[in-house]
Design a protein around this motif. Structure first.
Motif, PDB file in Angstrom:
ATOM      1  N   GLU A 126      -4.884   4.805   6.754  1.00 24.74           N
ATOM      2  CA  GLU A 126      -4.035   3.644   6.499  1.00 24.74           C
ATOM      3  C   GLU A 126      -2.742   3.683   7.330  1.00 24.74           C
ATOM      4  O   GLU A 126      -2.149   2.648   7.620  1.00 24.74           O
ATOM      5  CB  GLU A 126      -3.701   3.586   5.003  1.00 24.74           C
ATOM      6  CG  GLU A 126      -2.910   2.367   4.550  1.00 24.74           C
ATOM      7  CD  GLU A 126      -3.569   1.046   4.883  1.00 24.74           C
ATOM      8  OE1 GLU A 126      -4.780   0.908   4.638  1.00 24.74           O
ATOM      9  OE2 GLU A 126      -2.879   0.150   5.417  1.00 24.74           O
ATOM     10  N   LEU A 127      -2.332   4.884   7.708  1.00 22.09           N
ATOM     11  CA  LEU A 127      -1.096   5.029   8.486  1.00 22.09           C
ATOM     12  C   LEU A 127      -1.089   4.103   9.700  1.00 22.09           C
ATOM     13  O   LEU A 127      -0.078   3.498  10.025  1.00 22.09           O
ATOM     14  CB  LEU A 127      -0.921   6.493   8.943  1.00 22.09           C
ATOM     15  CG  LEU A 127       0.295   6.782   9.828  1.00 22.09           C
ATOM     16  CD1 LEU A 127       1.598   6.565   9.076  1.00 22.09           C
ATOM     17  CD2 LEU A 127       0.243   8.205  10.379  1.00 22.09           C
ATOM     18  N   LEU A 128      -2.239   4.013  10.370  1.00 21.32           N
ATOM     19  CA  LEU A 128      -2.288   3.269  11.634  1.00 21.32           C
ATOM     20  C   LEU A 128      -2.627   1.788  11.447  1.00 21.32           C
ATOM     21  O   LEU A 128      -2.660   1.036  12.424  1.00 21.32           O
ATOM     22  CB  LEU A 128      -3.305   3.917  12.573  1.00 21.32           C
ATOM     23  CG  LEU A 128      -3.002   5.379  12.945  1.00 21.32           C
ATOM     24  CD1 LEU A 128      -4.122   5.982  13.777  1.00 21.32           C
ATOM     25  CD2 LEU A 128      -1.669   5.492  13.693  1.00 21.32           C
ATOM     26  N   LYS A 166       0.833  -1.216   0.000  1.00 22.70           N
ATOM     27  CA  LYS A 166       0.000   0.000   0.000  1.00 22.70           C
ATOM     28  C   LYS A 166       0.864   1.261   0.000  1.00 22.70           C
ATOM     29  O   LYS A 166       0.472   2.299   0.518  1.00 22.70           O
ATOM     30  CB  LYS A 166      -0.951   0.008   1.195  1.00 22.70           C
ATOM     31  CG  LYS A 166      -1.862  -1.216   1.225  1.00 22.70           C
ATOM     32  CD  LYS A 166      -2.532  -1.374   2.573  1.00 22.70           C
ATOM     33  CE  LYS A 166      -3.032  -2.804   2.750  1.00 22.70           C
ATOM     34  NZ  LYS A 166      -3.458  -3.106   4.097  1.00 22.70           N
ATOM     35  N   GLY A 167       2.083   1.111  -0.507  1.00 18.58           N
ATOM     36  CA  GLY A 167       2.988   2.250  -0.578  1.00 18.58           C
ATOM     37  C   GLY A 167       3.841   2.431   0.667  1.00 18.58           C
ATOM     38  O   GLY A 167       4.686   3.312   0.716  1.00 18.58           O
ATOM     39  N   PHE A 170      -3.634   7.256  -3.794  1.00 19.38           N
ATOM     40  CA  PHE A 170      -2.829   7.008  -2.596  1.00 19.38           C
ATOM     41  C   PHE A 170      -3.740   6.427  -1.521  1.00 19.38           C
ATOM     42  O   PHE A 170      -4.949   6.647  -1.545  1.00 19.38           O
ATOM     43  CB  PHE A 170      -2.229   8.314  -2.068  1.00 19.38           C
ATOM     44  CG  PHE A 170      -1.093   8.837  -2.898  1.00 19.38           C
ATOM     45  CD1 PHE A 170       0.137   8.190  -2.891  1.00 19.38           C
ATOM     46  CD2 PHE A 170      -1.250   9.971  -3.692  1.00 19.38           C
ATOM     47  CE1 PHE A 170       1.200   8.663  -3.654  1.00 19.38           C
ATOM     48  CE2 PHE A 170      -0.194  10.453  -4.463  1.00 19.38           C
ATOM     49  CZ  PHE A 170       1.030   9.792  -4.446  1.00 19.38           C
ATOM     50  N   ALA A 171      -3.143   5.732  -0.584  1.00 18.51           N
ATOM     51  CA  ALA A 171      -3.924   5.225   0.539  1.00 18.51           C
ATOM     52  C   ALA A 171      -4.464   6.401   1.345  1.00 18.51           C
ATOM     53  O   ALA A 171      -3.835   7.460   1.419  1.00 18.51           O
ATOM     54  CB  ALA A 171      -3.059   4.336   1.418  1.00 18.51           C
ATOM     55  N   ASP A 172      -5.623   6.188   1.921  1.00 18.98           N
ATOM     56  CA  ASP A 172      -6.211   7.184   2.809  1.00 18.98           C
ATOM     57  C   ASP A 172      -5.330   7.335   4.061  1.00 18.98           C
ATOM     58  O   ASP A 172      -4.640   6.401   4.452  1.00 18.98           O
ATOM     59  CB  ASP A 172      -7.600   6.680   3.216  1.00 18.98           C
ATOM     60  CG  ASP A 172      -8.356   7.731   3.982  1.00 18.98           C
ATOM     61  OD1 ASP A 172      -8.842   8.668   3.334  1.00 18.98           O
ATOM     62  OD2 ASP A 172      -8.428   7.615   5.234  1.00 18.98           O
ATOM     63  N   HIS A 173      -5.369   8.519   4.675  1.00 21.24           N
ATOM     64  CA  HIS A 173      -4.543   8.756   5.870  1.00 21.24           C
ATOM     65  C   HIS A 173      -4.767   7.733   6.973  1.00 21.24           C
ATOM     66  O   HIS A 173      -3.859   7.425   7.731  1.00 21.24           O
ATOM     67  CB  HIS A 173      -4.785  10.169   6.408  1.00 21.24           C
ATOM     68  CG  HIS A 173      -3.962  11.192   5.690  1.00 21.24           C
ATOM     69  ND1 HIS A 173      -3.772  12.470   6.144  1.00 21.24           N
ATOM     70  CD2 HIS A 173      -3.262  11.103   4.535  1.00 21.24           C
ATOM     71  CE1 HIS A 173      -3.000  13.124   5.300  1.00 21.24           C
ATOM     72  NE2 HIS A 173      -2.690  12.328   4.314  1.00 21.24           N
TER      73      HIS A 173
END
Ligand SMILES: Cc1ncc(C[n+]2csc(CCOP(=O)(O)OP(=O)(O)O)c2C)c(N)n1
Lengths: 347, 319
Positions: B312-314, B93-94, B307-310
């Motif tokens: 996705e960070l967590l 996912k990048g 891009f992945a949604d924010h």
């Protein structure tokens, strides 16, 4: 008389100066003496001091750290460089099990004048194996000194002082600071290895920042300054030992404290600072100490998530607004620093 | 398998890798791929030859320089280019980028950007496979710089001691970043030293994917039969700079003259010649066209992907 130099040139000058002064100083590590010279922070050393005092090593961080210890015990003053803090992890056994306790374990008979320079990476998809700071890891260990020079003045003066110090000193440098310009005195002068410093005066709130976060904090202070909110930014400079005198003075004045750390928050340096401030400034605090740092994840490669991972001026501004109960500042016209828009100073 | 199919499989891998990297080089300066590129160009024979010899149940681990390994092992390029562009459609996912390619379903366990950190992982993987009674090998790829690290020697010793079916694949391009092997090694020949361990040692400086395939096939069979590791010392030349998409002969630490003999036996050229013994020029051109289309399509898809949604960070931190 002062002059302007970059952080990178300050490092070069510090080491060159000390190597001229003291023939026991030498610099070594992986890629230290190739044509790139660790982002040019070792420019000219090989040419001036030759391959016995500036050399490449095999890719053997653990062994080469023990090597540095042995050399230091027998009278030399090694400077060991890691292109990324993440590679220093391979040296942890020697640093933590051997070097930190060496003097103590010898009943004070030995001294270990050993400098480790390690560089924090960020941006262009450095991702989770090239972005760590880890100052809280090493600062946790008694017997190691840990510094994070932010300004060219400190890159010059603290590095010189670290080389002259008879103890192991780990200097953690942020790669983004290398191009920053700042004033240094006309002749090379050492700076104290501990003691925080006010780098932006203010009365309304205090920010204690480490390394790159000073740049973000200063920018936040400038943005809010235009609204009449004065923010005092205090550069921690040294993580271990950490002298809180200057910070305490500032917080006693403002009543508010934010720690902006270039690291993860959980179990980090910010927790230490918050504990000390709550202890020392308890009656003066108008709000609990706030801590800012990386998101609690490994660092992602892709830019949008990387941006969300790091904390910067925007988050600092929002935190200040919420602590001081201010309406949100319009940040649409602001240009914050990024991998492409590098901070070049002046400080 | 018939030789023709193998030659075809080898050329697919070699050509796919070279062309995918050509495409990266053509687009890198547009700044869409925000990830440090460590290019495989020049080393295609090794990954393709070994992956061709490995079986589906085998597993591999690589380094930050693993475009060739990934493409050879999976044959796919959609997830690959999406990861280069940091898109949500990438295999991580990048979150990983060029230095951290993985393909869990195809047995590519990881690629790591800390030198030599992948090596001991291969031992545990091989141990688990042994416990499960599997007839498989785990091949771990690393550079000649990695053999400077203590963990290489610790892992070699333990794998030999424990009789693990690990293939240690040393991709030796003669340099670690800019430092040549003779300035890092206190010995002449790594294979001589490793021969003192209880493992089978193989070596080659061939850039002929077919030759590497034959060697890898023997090495794999020996590891399974002898229940012990194999060490493959394989030479190649890195055509481009250590990190980045350009040549670097002007930097002065190595010369174009050193490169030229290697270029004469370029792995793509050689494997094309090999394949022409089995296919007509037209058939090879058709194959090349298909692969070119595949990667062009992958690149387009990657550029257009979100891009992945924010949030996705967590995600994906804990199981
Ligand atoms: C433990 C560790 N130390 C240092 C580095 C910095 N570094 C990255 S690649 C590299 C050279 C590796 O050379 P080699 O193993 O020969 O692989 P190649 O790049 O030639 O494929 C170095 C020193 C690192 N990534 N990890």
């Amino acid at each position: 008389m002062s002059r302007m130099i970059t952080y990178r040139d300050a490092l070069v000058e510090a080491v060159t100066h000390e190597m001229r002064r003291d023939s026991s100083v030498f610099v070594y590590g992986i890629d230290v003496a190739d044509h790139k010279r660790i982002f040019d922070s070792n420019k000219g050393l090989l040419e001036e001091f030759g391959p016995n005092r500036c050399f490449n090593t095999p890719l053997s961080e653990d062994a080469m750290t023990g090597f540095g210890l042995g050399a230091a015990l027998n009278g030399l003053r090694p400077i060991h460089i890691h292109m990324r803090v993440d590679f220093m992890i391979l040296a942890m056994n020697q640093l933590v099990n051997m070097i930190s306790s060496f003097r103590y374990g010898s009943g004070g008979r030995f001294k270990v004048p050993f400098v480790v320079r390690a560089i924090i990476g960020r941006g262009w998809g450095q991702s989770f194996q090239h972005n760590k700071s880890l100052h809280s890891w090493v600062a946790h260990i008694p017997g190691l000194k840990v510094i994070m020079p932010t300004s060219p003045k400190d890159a010059l003066g603290m590095t010189m002082a670290a080389i002259r110090d008879d103890n192991p000193v780990i200097s953690i440098e942020h790669r983004w600071l290398y191009d920053a310009l700042g004033a240094v005195s006309h002749t090379a002068e050492t700076q104290p290895l501990t003691g925080a410093e006010v780098i932006h005066p203010g009365n309304d709130i205090t920010i204690l920042a480490t390394s790159w976060m000073n740049i973000e904090a200063k920018q936040a202070a400038e943005v809010l300054g235009r609204r009449g909110v004065t923010v005092e930014v205090v550069d921690a400079r040294s993580i271990s030992p950490f002298d809180e005198t200057v910070l305490v003075e500032s917080v006693n004045k403002t009543g508010y404290c934010i720690v902006a750390d270039n690291d993860w928050v959980h179990c980090g340096f910010g927790a230490e600072v918050a504990a000390r401030i709550s202890h020392t400034c308890f009656g003066r605090l108008k709000a609990p100490v706030e801590r800012l740092g990386f998101a609690p994840t490994p660092c992602p490669c892709t830019r949008p998530l990387e941006n969300a991972f790091y904390t910067g001026a925007t988050e600092i501004i929002r935190t200040i607004e919420s602590m001081l109960k201010l309406s949100p500042t319009d940040l649409s016209g602001e240009h914050f620093f990024s991998y492409e828009k590098k901070f070049k100073g002046p400080f | 398998m018939k030789e023709k199919e193998i030659q075809l499989g080898l050329y697919r891998k070699v050509y796919l890798t070279r062309r995918a990297e050509d495409l990266i080089r053509a687009h890198y300066l547009e700044d869409g791929m925000k990830t440090p590129m460590h290019m495989s160009t020049g080393g295609e024979a090794i990954s393709s030859g070994i992956c061709e010899a490995l079986q589906a149940e085998d597993q591999v681990l690589g380094t930050y320089r693993s475009h060739a390994l990934y493409l050879s092992r999976t044959g796919e390029s959609d997830l690959f280019f999406a990861e280069m562009y940091g898109k949500a459609t990438g295999m991580a996912k990048g979150k990983g980028g060029s230095m951290h390619l993985t393909a869990a379903d195809e047995g590519l366990i990881c690629t790591s950007a800390i030198v030599a950190s992948n090596i001991p992982v291969a031992l545990g993987a091989a141990f688990a496979n042994k416990m499960a009674g599997k007839e498989s090998v785990v091949a771990v790829f690393f550079g000649d710089g990695a053999i400077d690290e203590g963990v290489f020697w610790e892992s070699l010793n333990a794998a030999c001691l424990m009789g693990l079916r690990v293939l240690f694949v040393c991709e030796d391009n003669g340099y670690a970043v800019h430092i040549p092997a003779h300035k890092r090694h206190g010995y002449q020949s790594i294979t001589t030293i490793v021969s003192g361990f209880e493992c089978d040692v193989w070596q080659s400086d061939s850039t002929d994917a077919w030759q590497i395939y034959l060697l890898a096939q023997q090495a794999r069979a020996a590891a399974i039969q002898n229940n012990r590791p194999g060490f493959l010392h394989l030479k190649y030349y890195r055509y481009l700079e250590h990190v980045g998409v350009f040549e670097d002969f002007k930097a002065g630490y190595r010369s174009r003259t050193e490169f030229e003999p290697w270029l004469e036996r370029d792995p793509v050229k050689i494997q094309r010649e090999n394949l022409l013994r089995w296919l007509t020029e037209e058939a090879v051109l058709l194959l090349e066209k298909q692969i070119d289309q595949q990667i062009e399509t992958s690149l387009q898809r990657a550029m257009e992907a979100p891009f992945a949604d924010h949030s996705e960070l967590l995600m994906d931190l804990y199981a």
